[in-house]
Every structure is written in structure tokens, then in C-alpha cells.
Scaffold this motif. Structure first.
Motif, mmCIF file in Angstrom:
data_model
loop_
_atom_site.group_PDB
_atom_site.id
_atom_site.type_symbol
_atom_site.label_atom_id
_atom_site.label_comp_id
_atom_site.label_asym_id
_atom_site.label_seq_id
_atom_site.Cartn_x
_atom_site.Cartn_y
_atom_site.Cartn_z
ATOM 1 N N ARG A 168 -4.448 -8.130 8.024
ATOM 2 C CA ARG A 168 -3.037 -7.985 8.426
ATOM 3 C C ARG A 168 -2.126 -7.877 7.209
ATOM 4 N N SER A 169 -2.424 -8.636 6.173
ATOM 5 C CA SER A 169 -1.616 -8.563 4.955
ATOM 6 C C SER A 169 -1.737 -7.186 4.311
ATOM 7 N N ALA A 170 -2.960 -6.640 4.301
ATOM 8 C CA ALA A 170 -3.154 -5.295 3.746
ATOM 9 C C ALA A 170 -2.337 -4.276 4.524
ATOM 10 N N ALA A 171 -2.371 -4.374 5.851
ATOM 11 C CA ALA A 171 -1.630 -3.426 6.686
ATOM 12 C C ALA A 171 -0.131 -3.531 6.450
ATOM 13 N N SER A 172 0.355 -4.745 6.210
ATOM 14 C CA SER A 172 1.792 -4.921 6.000
ATOM 15 C C SER A 172 2.254 -4.248 4.713
ATOM 16 N N GLU A 212 0.584 -1.591 3.409
ATOM 17 C CA GLU A 212 0.338 -0.157 3.573
ATOM 18 C C GLU A 212 1.465 0.520 4.347
ATOM 19 N N HIS A 213 2.143 -0.246 5.192
ATOM 20 C CA HIS A 213 3.234 0.308 5.998
ATOM 21 C C HIS A 213 4.459 -0.598 5.888
ATOM 22 N N PRO A 214 5.011 -0.739 4.704
ATOM 23 C CA PRO A 214 6.164 -1.638 4.524
ATOM 24 C C PRO A 214 7.393 -1.100 5.242
ATOM 25 N N SER A 215 8.137 -2.015 5.825
ATOM 26 C CA SER A 215 9.359 -1.627 6.526
ATOM 27 C C SER A 215 10.605 -1.867 5.678
ATOM 28 N N ALA A 216 10.430 -2.587 4.582
ATOM 29 C CA ALA A 216 11.580 -2.928 3.747
ATOM 30 C C ALA A 216 11.997 -1.749 2.868
ATOM 31 N N ARG A 217 13.231 -1.787 2.430
ATOM 32 C CA ARG A 217 13.702 -0.781 1.483
ATOM 33 C C ARG A 217 13.035 -1.021 0.131
ATOM 34 N N GLU A 218 13.003 0.022 -0.683
ATOM 35 C CA GLU A 218 12.445 -0.136 -2.019
ATOM 36 C C GLU A 218 13.361 -1.046 -2.829
ATOM 37 N N ALA A 245 -4.432 -2.534 -1.762
ATOM 38 C CA ALA A 245 -5.800 -2.351 -2.248
ATOM 39 C C ALA A 245 -6.470 -3.693 -2.514
ATOM 40 N N SER A 246 -5.715 -4.628 -3.057
ATOM 41 C CA SER A 246 -6.268 -5.950 -3.338
ATOM 42 C C SER A 246 -6.649 -6.672 -2.054
ATOM 43 N N TYR A 247 -5.759 -6.632 -1.071
ATOM 44 C CA TYR A 247 -6.059 -7.302 0.197
ATOM 45 C C TYR A 247 -7.240 -6.649 0.904
ATOM 46 N N ARG A 248 -7.353 -5.326 0.823
ATOM 47 C CA ARG A 248 -8.497 -4.653 1.441
ATOM 48 C C ARG A 248 -9.803 -5.075 0.769
ATOM 49 N N ALA A 249 -9.784 -5.187 -0.547
ATOM 50 C CA ALA A 249 -10.988 -5.605 -1.267
ATOM 51 C C ALA A 249 -11.355 -7.044 -0.919
#
Length: 212
Positions: free
Chosen positions: A80-84, A86-92, A106-110
Motif C-alpha cells: 500500500r505504501s508503494a502504491a501511494s 506511485e500515484h501521489p495525489s499531493a502537489r509537487e 521502488a524501495s517499498y516494492r523491493a
């Protein structure tokens, strides 16, 4: 007398489990796993004539079941952390934000893949415990980052806001913890438990807030 004391401790824990069990992956659930693991280790260390083999069997199965649920919960959290990221909703928030989010994902996926490997080994351990046989080694957890070229060189820290900088620092500490666990695992006997990288600093980070 010592054997009966261990039985009583385990039964006390079993009766306490009739209460609503702590959710897998919580601090309380990990404490229960450690408690059962400690009782198992204590009974296993006794000389053959003093060891209660039925208690060892019961504790072994109980421990592996708790361990499996906790690791599955941890793997789910990492996914879930990786997905968050990968698809951030916050502004840059800064010039380095997109790189930071991609690197964190990438770190969370690993780390999720690491736990999935651990889970496969625990399933083998549990099946062996239930069948009263010795387990075999089928998966040796290892952290594989396999970063693309664009993520191998970080941007200057001056381009990162304080939140992104803190995320990267905590990520690096967490990855070091996994790598240390991986090295220690290589020195353990087959089918032994890999050291848990949770011992290193790991704080769940979510894009758009100050936690990590």
C-alpha cells in the motif's frame, strides 16, 4: 515442574487469545509472536529427557501461524505504501519531488518482495510444523532494488524540501537494515528465521504529509 510451568504459560496465553486477538501487524501482535517464540526456544533448549515434545509441537505451530499473519500484514502495508508513492495525489512540494516519489515507490516494492520471500519460507515452516517434520529451505529473503538508471543518481539535497529529505534518509536506513538482515541470514542454519528488518528504523511514509 519446569515443563508444567511452560505448559501453564502457554495455556495462559491460549486462554488470553480467546479475547479479541490483536490485529496482525500491530505492536501487540508482534509481542504475542515474540512471547510464543520465547516459550518455544526455552522448551527446545531442554535436554531430550526433560523436553516436552507435545508442547514443542504445539508452540511450534502456534508460533508459525502468528508469524505468518504478521508478515502478511507487513507485506500488505508495504504494498500500500508503494502504491501511494506511485500515484501521489499531493502537489509537487519541491524540484526533487517526482524523483523522491519514484525512489520511495521502488524501495517499498523491493521491501514488499523481501517479505513475500519470507512468507513463502514461513508457509513451508508451518506445513512442516503441522506435519511434525523438519522444514526445508525454499526461499532466502534478499533485497533486490534493481533501480532504473534515472533513479540511481539522487538529485542534490538542496532541491529537496525537508519532508522529502527526511523520507530519503529514513528509506536509506531501512534499506540498510534489510541488507544487514540479509547478511546475517546467510550465517544462520537452514530453515532458521531470517533476522527481522523491522529492527531498523522503518516509518511508513505517505505522500503529502510529514510522516514517513
Amino acid at each position: 515442574m519446569a515443563g508444567s510451568t511452560t505448559w501453564l504459560k502457554w495455556l495462559a496465553g491460549l486462554f488470553s487469545s480467546l479475547k479479541p486477538a490483536p490485529a496482525p501487524g500491530t505492536h501487540e501482535s508482534y509481542l504475542e509472536e515474540l512471547r510464543v517464540g520465547g516459550l518455544l526456544d526455552k522448551e527446545r533448549r531442554k535436554p531430550p529427557g526433560q523436553r516436552d515434545e507435545e508442547l514443542v509441537h504445539a508452540l511450534r505451530v502456534d508460533y508459525r501461524r502468528r508469524q505468518l499473519k504478521n508478515r502478511q500484514a507487513k507485506a500488505g502495508m508495504l504494498a500500500r505504501s508503494a502504491a501511494s508513492f506511485e500515484h501521489p495525489s499531493a502537489r509537487e512540494c519541491c524540484a526533487a519531488a517526482r524523483w523522491v516519489w519514484a525512489r520511495m515507490a521502488a524501495s517499498y516494492r523491493a521491501r514488499h518482495a523481501y517479505y513475500c520471500q519470507h512468507i513463502e519460507q514461513i508457509k513451508v515452516e508451518l506445513a512442516a510444523a503441522e506435519a511434525r517434520r523438519q522444514p526445508v529451505l525454499v526461499a532466502q529473503p534478499a533485497l533486490h532494488l534493481d533501480l532504473p538508471a534515472a533513479l540511481q543518481q539522487p538529485p542534490p539535497r538542496v532541491d529537496m524540501c525537508s519532508v522529502c529529505g527526511r523520507w530519503i534518509e529514513q528509506m536509506e536506513l531501512a534499506e540498510q537494515g534489510y541488507q544487514i538482515s540479509q547478511a546475517l541470514w546467510g550465517m544462520l542454519e537452514p530453515a532458521a528465521d531470517p533476522p527481522d528488518p523491522r529492527a531498523s528504523l522503518q516509518i511508513v511514509a505517505q505522500p503529502g504529509n510529514g510522516s514517513s
